[in-house]
Design an enzyme around this catalytic site. Structure first.
Site, PDB file in Angstrom:
ATOM      1  N   GLY A  94     -10.383   2.522   6.586  1.00 36.30           N
ATOM      2  CA  GLY A  94      -9.792   3.674   7.266  1.00 36.30           C
ATOM      3  C   GLY A  94     -10.737   4.244   8.317  1.00 36.30           C
ATOM      4  O   GLY A  94     -11.924   3.912   8.343  1.00 36.30           O
ATOM      5  N   TYR A 115      -6.768  -9.362  -3.884  1.00 36.62           N
ATOM      6  CA  TYR A 115      -5.749  -8.451  -3.351  1.00 36.62           C
ATOM      7  C   TYR A 115      -4.442  -8.614  -4.131  1.00 36.62           C
ATOM      8  O   TYR A 115      -3.899  -7.654  -4.682  1.00 36.62           O
ATOM      9  CB  TYR A 115      -5.538  -8.757  -1.873  1.00 36.62           C
ATOM     10  CG  TYR A 115      -4.564  -7.831  -1.178  1.00 36.62           C
ATOM     11  CD1 TYR A 115      -4.867  -6.485  -0.986  1.00 36.62           C
ATOM     12  CD2 TYR A 115      -3.348  -8.307  -0.704  1.00 36.62           C
ATOM     13  CE1 TYR A 115      -3.981  -5.637  -0.336  1.00 36.62           C
ATOM     14  CE2 TYR A 115      -2.459  -7.467  -0.050  1.00 36.62           C
ATOM     15  CZ  TYR A 115      -2.776  -6.136   0.138  1.00 36.62           C
ATOM     16  OH  TYR A 115      -1.890  -5.307   0.780  1.00 36.62           O
ATOM     17  N   LEU A 171      -2.624   4.722  -1.603  1.00 33.31           N
ATOM     18  CA  LEU A 171      -2.615   3.683  -0.566  1.00 33.31           C
ATOM     19  C   LEU A 171      -3.986   3.039  -0.367  1.00 33.31           C
ATOM     20  O   LEU A 171      -4.116   2.138   0.456  1.00 33.31           O
ATOM     21  CB  LEU A 171      -2.137   4.256   0.777  1.00 33.31           C
ATOM     22  CG  LEU A 171      -0.631   4.456   0.950  1.00 33.31           C
ATOM     23  CD1 LEU A 171      -0.185   5.766   0.300  1.00 33.31           C
ATOM     24  CD2 LEU A 171      -0.226   4.442   2.417  1.00 33.31           C
ATOM     25  N   ARG A 196      -5.573  -9.351  11.242  1.00 32.81           N
ATOM     26  CA  ARG A 196      -4.255  -9.960  11.037  1.00 32.81           C
ATOM     27  C   ARG A 196      -3.620 -10.314  12.377  1.00 32.81           C
ATOM     28  O   ARG A 196      -4.050  -9.853  13.433  1.00 32.81           O
ATOM     29  CB  ARG A 196      -3.371  -9.027  10.221  1.00 32.81           C
ATOM     30  CG  ARG A 196      -3.732  -9.087   8.746  1.00 32.81           C
ATOM     31  CD  ARG A 196      -2.985  -8.062   7.934  1.00 32.81           C
ATOM     32  NE  ARG A 196      -3.461  -6.715   8.222  1.00 32.81           N
ATOM     33  CZ  ARG A 196      -3.002  -5.622   7.615  1.00 32.81           C
ATOM     34  NH1 ARG A 196      -2.052  -5.721   6.716  1.00 32.81           N
ATOM     35  NH2 ARG A 196      -3.494  -4.431   7.924  1.00 32.81           N
TER      36      ARG A 196
END
Lengths: 317, 317
Positions: free
Chosen positions: A38, A144, A73, A185
């Site tokens: 973040g 993950y 999250l 990504r």
């Protein structure tokens, strides 16, 4: 109402914070984020006294305050990030969930963003929520996938044994403004490569498909499912765009936007899913009228504009 | 050598302790067990100063001593037990593994008893280690299945990113002396019911199959894989008996041993696997000469004798 959002400085988390602060019934919106993936910049535009930010690991979070709503999250979501620190990925998801359950007010709501990666490399397309998935629990993407799966288990088992006002979504390939430039990504990679005048790198032949959901569409769905609509269903609920597009098509589209960048192939990583597409039958029933309205051609353009501004600012800064 | 075994008061754990104490190179064998499903009685027969027992949760374990070898077995293994306390099941497996990794000497060996439940309700028979499984991560058995899967992920990802002398086994339906009378799984249920003069209860029509491994055979394999043989392979390795037997056959066999007890059917639980059988190709290669030599007919008789003595003792006590 006191609400807590872990990962609130992240890509999706910061958009959720924006939406939460539109609610007049919220007196405290506490963001817990360790800034691993973040960025404080994602909340920089907010000027609201109700927003508090605690920079710390969610897996060691504790508080005397109990929260009416918790949005969990906190997690890296991009393979290079979680593959580099698998232990920390498991800790943020699973131990994070354990710590947050401990500060949920009795009867409070707990929302968790799980992932389409629980389906692994699916043999069924599109993937309904009932599909149990094809995940190699010893593979290099497993920290993950398995930490999301195990956190789902913890939450649904807590629901079964103790009761819980639960909302679990499985998100499919979200992209858009506030993605980290170094996220890793496909969409953000292609855009930052194109903006830097470099060739676009595609893994394998690019025939693997994804279902790209533009952030605004996705957050519309989350907002309705998490707090706007009156819903009893605890999840899991697929949230995504069901238009399936090969990675190579997106690369070509972005290359053309920039007047024709070169596309080069890199070896495909182990366990890279060959396909991914949400079955939205349940979402259409639970959230009537909701759909992804931004096609990737448009979403990509908006994301390019955001990255262009972002890179200007970071050069100035 | 200092070794630690979590779950050392348990059914399988206590047999591992017996074997470990045969080694002359061990100076400390520390058992960490909270007696959730383990029983102190299982180690009562041991008179050895090298054995220390700490009655505590492995998920909060900490120590200044680092260990050369760690055997992580702490976990309930029977559905009624783990389904009653799913959170604690996840904590003992996964957070237990995190705590134990922190007290492993650099270069030390970490062994973990995973389970055939990582294969869920398999669509492939027999199940090779490469089969990724069919587990519903939201189901009522998921706390066990997913905490084992996620712990495997943690360990293999630790191996990949940091290096680890790792041994992971997947155990298939082990039974034998030192199973709790109230364990709740088929063989021990049938025996305790028969000994109490009650009808034997089979879930569903009893056509679901299991591969019953007698404890001595299984521990022979574990001992060789965990420390006796020179092996480089980190796992996962199936350890079990590959003779597949319907549950009803075992019930009938035990009913007949007691002169013909009645067998009654109960509804089958959700997600009860329809079949389970190890593919032992890899085990035969890694542990040449090892095999399960005790057929269930013989193993059941030995187990009946043990339960008979046990129930006598508990009446006297």
């Amino acid at each position: 109402m006191k609400v807590l959002i872990s990962g609130g400085c992240g890509f999706i988390g910061s958009h959720i914070v924006d939406r939460l602060l539109k609610r007049s019934d919220i007196e405290l919106c506490l963001v817990v984020d360790n800034l691993w993936t973040g960025r404080k910049d994602n909340l920089h535009h907010i000027n609201d006294d109700r927003l508090k930010i605690e920079i710390r690991d969610v897996e060691t979070f504790a508080s005397d305050v109990l929260f009416d709503e918790i949005y969990h999250l906190a997690s890296p979501a991009s393979p290079p990030w979680y593959m580099a620190e698998p232990r920390r990925t498991i800790e943020s998801n699973l131990i994070g969930a354990l710590r947050l359950l401990d500060v949920l007010k009795p009867g409070g709501r707990f929302a968790f963003t799980s992932t389409s990666e629980v389906y692994g490399d699916p043999r069924v397309s599109p993937q309904p929520e009932s599909y149990v998935g094809m995940v190699d629990c010893t593979g290099p993407r497993s920290s993950y996938d398995e930490s999301k799966r195990c956190t789902e288990s913890l939450l649904f088992e807590t629901l079964r044994t103790k009761g819980l006002d639960l909302r679990v979504v499985r998100l499919f390939n979200v992209y858009g403004p506030r993605t980290r430039p170094d996220d890793g990504r496909a969409v953000s990679n292609f855009i930052t490569q194109a903006l830097a005048g470099k060739p676009l790198t595609v893994f394998g032949d690019g025939s693997q498909t994804r279902s790209w959901g533009y952030i605004d569409d996705i957050v519309d769905g989350l907002e309705r499912y998490f707090w706007l609509d009156k819903i009893e269903y605890p999840g899991p609920l697929n949230i995504g765009n069901d238009r399936e597009v090969p990675v190579l098509d997106v690369a070509k589209y972005i290359a053309n936007l920039f007047g024709g960048r070169m596309i080069i192939q890199h070896p495909i990583p182990i366990n890279d899913p060959t396909n991914r597409r949400p079955d939205l039958t349940l979402a259409n029933k639970i959230l009537p009228g909701w759909s992804c309205s931004v096609p990737y051609e448009e979403g990509v353009k908006r994301t390019v504009e955001w990255f262009r501004e972002e890179m200007k600012l970071s050069k100035v800064g």
